[in-house]
Design a protein around this motif. Structure first.
Motif, PDB file in Angstrom:
ATOM      1  N   ILE A  70      39.654  36.080  39.641  1.00 19.12           N
ATOM      2  CA  ILE A  70      39.555  34.797  38.939  1.00 19.12           C
ATOM      3  C   ILE A  70      38.115  34.293  38.963  1.00 19.12           C
ATOM      4  CG2 ILE A  70      40.207  32.362  39.043  1.00 19.12           C
ATOM      5  CD1 ILE A  70      42.986  33.341  40.091  1.00 19.12           C
ATOM      6  N   PHE A  71      37.482  34.341  40.138  1.00 23.03           N
ATOM      7  CA  PHE A  71      36.128  33.820  40.290  1.00 23.03           C
ATOM      8  C   PHE A  71      35.049  34.897  40.161  1.00 23.03           C
ATOM      9  CE2 PHE A  71      38.618  30.450  42.263  1.00 23.03           C
ATOM     10  CZ  PHE A  71      38.054  29.342  41.659  1.00 23.03           C
ATOM     11  N   GLU A  72      35.472  36.133  39.893  1.00 27.65           N
ATOM     12  CA  GLU A  72      34.561  37.260  39.646  1.00 27.65           C
ATOM     13  C   GLU A  72      33.556  37.446  40.780  1.00 27.65           C
ATOM     14  OE1 GLU A  72      33.006  36.067  35.842  1.00 27.65           O
ATOM     15  OE2 GLU A  72      34.790  36.781  34.780  1.00 27.65           O
ATOM     16  N   ILE A  73      34.067  37.581  42.006  1.00 30.76           N
ATOM     17  CA  ILE A  73      33.167  37.750  43.153  1.00 30.76           C
ATOM     18  C   ILE A  73      33.161  39.172  43.702  1.00 30.76           C
ATOM     19  CG2 ILE A  73      33.272  35.346  43.865  1.00 30.76           C
ATOM     20  CD1 ILE A  73      35.141  36.313  46.160  1.00 30.76           C
ATOM     21  N   GLY A  74      33.953  40.061  43.156  1.00 25.16           N
ATOM     22  CA  GLY A  74      33.940  41.438  43.624  1.00 25.16           C
ATOM     23  C   GLY A  74      34.502  41.582  45.023  1.00 25.16           C
ATOM     24  N   ASN A  75      34.054  42.629  45.726  1.00 26.96           N
ATOM     25  CA  ASN A  75      34.586  42.938  47.059  1.00 26.96           C
ATOM     26  C   ASN A  75      33.660  42.534  48.190  1.00 26.96           C
ATOM     27  OD1 ASN A  75      37.005  44.013  46.158  1.00 26.96           O
ATOM     28  ND2 ASN A  75      36.077  46.007  45.776  1.00 26.96           N
ATOM     29  N   GLN A  76      32.716  41.643  47.914  1.00 27.85           N
ATOM     30  CA  GLN A  76      31.796  41.222  48.969  1.00 27.85           C
ATOM     31  C   GLN A  76      32.534  40.518  50.105  1.00 27.85           C
ATOM     32  OE1 GLN A  76      29.250  37.782  47.999  1.00 27.85           O
ATOM     33  NE2 GLN A  76      30.196  37.845  45.975  1.00 27.85           N
ATOM     34  N   TYR A 117      48.199  19.140  42.733  1.00 28.53           N
ATOM     35  CA  TYR A 117      48.032  20.050  41.604  1.00 28.53           C
ATOM     36  C   TYR A 117      46.827  19.629  40.785  1.00 28.53           C
ATOM     37  CZ  TYR A 117      52.766  21.536  42.672  1.00 28.53           C
ATOM     38  OH  TYR A 117      53.876  22.012  43.306  1.00 28.53           O
ATOM     39  N   HIS A 118      46.145  20.607  40.242  1.00 30.01           N
ATOM     40  CA  HIS A 118      44.969  20.325  39.430  1.00 30.01           C
ATOM     41  C   HIS A 118      44.740  21.533  38.527  1.00 30.01           C
ATOM     42  CE1 HIS A 118      41.266  18.135  38.669  1.00 30.01           C
ATOM     43  NE2 HIS A 118      40.593  19.260  38.773  1.00 30.01           N
ATOM     44  N   GLU A 119      44.287  21.282  37.313  1.00 26.21           N
ATOM     45  CA  GLU A 119      43.961  22.392  36.419  1.00 26.21           C
ATOM     46  C   GLU A 119      42.516  22.790  36.623  1.00 26.21           C
ATOM     47  OE1 GLU A 119      44.919  21.648  32.338  1.00 26.21           O
ATOM     48  OE2 GLU A 119      47.072  21.662  32.741  1.00 26.21           O
ATOM     49  N   ILE A 120      42.305  24.084  36.698  1.00 22.46           N
ATOM     50  CA  ILE A 120      40.952  24.627  36.812  1.00 22.46           C
ATOM     51  C   ILE A 120      40.690  25.417  35.540  1.00 22.46           C
ATOM     52  CG2 ILE A 120      39.459  26.181  38.095  1.00 22.46           C
ATOM     53  CD1 ILE A 120      40.937  25.381  40.613  1.00 22.46           C
ATOM     54  N   SER A 121      39.719  24.942  34.764  1.00 26.51           N
ATOM     55  CA  SER A 121      39.390  25.552  33.473  1.00 26.51           C
ATOM     56  C   SER A 121      38.071  26.300  33.587  1.00 26.51           C
ATOM     57  CB  SER A 121      39.271  24.477  32.395  1.00 26.51           C
ATOM     58  OG  SER A 121      40.470  23.758  32.283  1.00 26.51           O
ATOM     59  N   PHE A 122      38.001  27.419  32.883  1.00 32.37           N
ATOM     60  CA  PHE A 122      36.797  28.240  32.866  1.00 32.37           C
ATOM     61  C   PHE A 122      36.215  28.251  31.454  1.00 32.37           C
ATOM     62  CE2 PHE A 122      39.056  29.609  36.574  1.00 32.37           C
ATOM     63  CZ  PHE A 122      38.068  29.898  37.498  1.00 32.37           C
ATOM     64  N   ASP A 123      34.937  28.599  31.350  1.00 30.93           N
ATOM     65  CA  ASP A 123      34.248  28.605  30.057  1.00 30.93           C
ATOM     66  C   ASP A 123      34.860  29.594  29.068  1.00 30.93           C
ATOM     67  OD1 ASP A 123      32.511  26.655  30.939  1.00 30.93           O
ATOM     68  OD2 ASP A 123      30.973  28.101  31.585  1.00 30.93           O
ATOM     69  N   GLU A 165      37.868  30.008  28.434  1.00 31.39           N
ATOM     70  CA  GLU A 165      39.144  29.412  28.028  1.00 31.39           C
ATOM     71  C   GLU A 165      40.324  29.792  28.916  1.00 31.39           C
ATOM     72  OE1 GLU A 165      39.893  29.693  23.847  1.00 31.39           O
ATOM     73  OE2 GLU A 165      37.900  28.965  23.336  1.00 31.39           O
ATOM     74  N   ARG A 166      40.065  30.397  30.067  1.00 23.26           N
ATOM     75  CA  ARG A 166      41.149  30.624  31.022  1.00 23.26           C
ATOM     76  C   ARG A 166      41.448  29.299  31.707  1.00 23.26           C
ATOM     77  NH1 ARG A 166      39.182  34.135  35.361  1.00 23.26           N
ATOM     78  NH2 ARG A 166      37.191  33.247  34.768  1.00 23.26           N
ATOM     79  N   ILE A 177      43.422  24.602  54.962  1.00 25.43           N
ATOM     80  CA  ILE A 177      44.121  24.388  53.694  1.00 25.43           C
ATOM     81  C   ILE A 177      44.278  25.703  52.943  1.00 25.43           C
ATOM     82  CG2 ILE A 177      43.268  22.032  53.455  1.00 25.43           C
ATOM     83  CD1 ILE A 177      41.428  23.111  51.209  1.00 25.43           C
ATOM     84  N   ALA A 178      45.236  25.687  52.027  1.00 21.70           N
ATOM     85  CA  ALA A 178      45.444  26.822  51.131  1.00 21.70           C
ATOM     86  C   ALA A 178      45.374  26.308  49.707  1.00 21.70           C
ATOM     87  CB  ALA A 178      46.803  27.470  51.393  1.00 21.70           C
ATOM     88  N   VAL A 179      44.731  27.083  48.859  1.00 21.72           N
ATOM     89  CA  VAL A 179      44.702  26.799  47.431  1.00 21.72           C
ATOM     90  C   VAL A 179      45.300  28.012  46.750  1.00 21.72           C
ATOM     91  CG1 VAL A 179      43.240  26.392  45.417  1.00 21.72           C
ATOM     92  CG2 VAL A 179      42.642  25.354  47.604  1.00 21.72           C
ATOM     93  N   THR A 180      46.360  27.788  45.983  1.00 25.34           N
ATOM     94  CA  THR A 180      46.954  28.865  45.203  1.00 25.34           C
ATOM     95  C   THR A 180      46.719  28.568  43.738  1.00 25.34           C
ATOM     96  OG1 THR A 180      49.115  27.787  45.209  1.00 25.34           O
ATOM     97  CG2 THR A 180      48.718  29.434  46.916  1.00 25.34           C
ATOM     98  N   MET A 181      46.488  29.613  42.960  1.00 24.26           N
ATOM     99  CA  MET A 181      46.141  29.444  41.550  1.00 24.26           C
ATOM    100  C   MET A 181      47.009  30.353  40.682  1.00 24.26           C
ATOM    101  SD  MET A 181      42.014  29.351  42.020  1.00 24.26           S
ATOM    102  CE  MET A 181      41.719  29.181  40.283  1.00 24.26           C
ATOM    103  N   GLN A 182      47.642  29.729  39.684  1.00 25.21           N
ATOM    104  CA  GLN A 182      48.513  30.464  38.768  1.00 25.21           C
ATOM    105  C   GLN A 182      47.937  30.351  37.364  1.00 25.21           C
ATOM    106  OE1 GLN A 182      52.398  28.774  38.242  1.00 25.21           O
ATOM    107  NE2 GLN A 182      53.270  30.729  37.668  1.00 25.21           N
ATOM    108  N   ASN A 183      47.824  31.484  36.677  1.00 26.98           N
ATOM    109  CA  ASN A 183      47.263  31.507  35.331  1.00 26.98           C
ATOM    110  C   ASN A 183      48.238  30.860  34.355  1.00 26.98           C
ATOM    111  OD1 ASN A 183      46.085  32.080  32.867  1.00 26.98           O
ATOM    112  ND2 ASN A 183      45.584  34.188  33.413  1.00 26.98           N
ATOM    113  N   ILE A 184      47.776  29.786  33.684  1.00 25.50           N
ATOM    114  CA  ILE A 184      48.614  29.104  32.685  1.00 25.50           C
ATOM    115  C   ILE A 184      47.927  29.104  31.317  1.00 25.50           C
ATOM    116  CG2 ILE A 184      49.849  27.644  34.327  1.00 25.50           C
ATOM    117  CD1 ILE A 184      47.960  25.342  33.455  1.00 25.50           C
ATOM    118  N   THR A 185      46.998  30.040  31.113  1.00 29.19           N
ATOM    119  CA  THR A 185      46.279  30.132  29.847  1.00 29.19           C
ATOM    120  C   THR A 185      47.249  30.274  28.687  1.00 29.19           C
ATOM    121  OG1 THR A 185      44.436  31.166  31.012  1.00 29.19           O
ATOM    122  CG2 THR A 185      44.477  31.383  28.607  1.00 29.19           C
TER     123      THR A 185
END
Length: 173
Positions: free
Chosen positions: A64-70, A100-106, A108-109, A123-131
């Protein structure tokens, strides 16, 4: 007598070691199952300590955040993920009951993110794709707008003709 006592202690020690080893193997198997589940679910999972340092980021969240395997363990979430919507969710989640909160990306995801406090951990943050839901909502709105326009156009023409009839004078046979 001393030899019998030593043998009993030796037997007891071996039994305890086997029992403890079996218990540890069972716990390791449970942890491996949990890791396999987190690796294969499609929802992003981010676990933070109370200081906002990363404890866990599953592969879906990495994509989702494109961070690879670092290696991200111990890094601050806001440094690694400088996304404003994520920052808002975490900061507002601590002071409100906002969960709950929507997280939008450039690109359009759109993700529905859930904030959950975990006592003793952080804390835990879980994210579900609702595109796809946002795309369906957009299509629905476009459809309603088009239908509304198409219905209004004939009514406007009819109302225009009715006004013309009033200008001509009284209507006769």
């Amino acid at each position: 007598i001393l030899l019998k006592r030593t043998l009993r202690i030796g037997d007891w020690t071996r039994r305890e070691v086997r029992r403890t080893t079996a218990s540890l193997e069972e716990r390791v198997n449970e942890l491996q199952k949990l890791e396999t589940i987190l690796d294969h679910i499609e929802d992003g999972v981010i676990i933070l300590d109370p200081s906002d340092n990363l404890l866990l980021v599953n592969p879906a969240a990495r994509r989702i955040f494109e961070i690879g395997n670092q290696d991200v363990s111990g890094k601050n979430v806001f440094t690694l993920f400088p996304h404003q919507d994520l920052r808002n969710l975490i900061t507002m989640g601590r002071v409100n009951t906002l969960q709950y909160h929507e997280i939008s990306f450039d690109d359009e995801r759109v993700y529905n993110a859930q904030y959950a406090s975990i006592p003793g951990i952080g804390i835990a943050v879980t994210m579900q794709n609702i595109t796809y839901l946002k795309q369906i909502e957009h299509m629905k709105n476009d459809f309603i707008s088009t239908v509304s326009h198409d219905l209004r156009s004939p009514l406007t023409a009819i109302l225009g003709y009715v006004e013309l009839l009033d200008r001509v004078g009284t209507v006769n046979d």
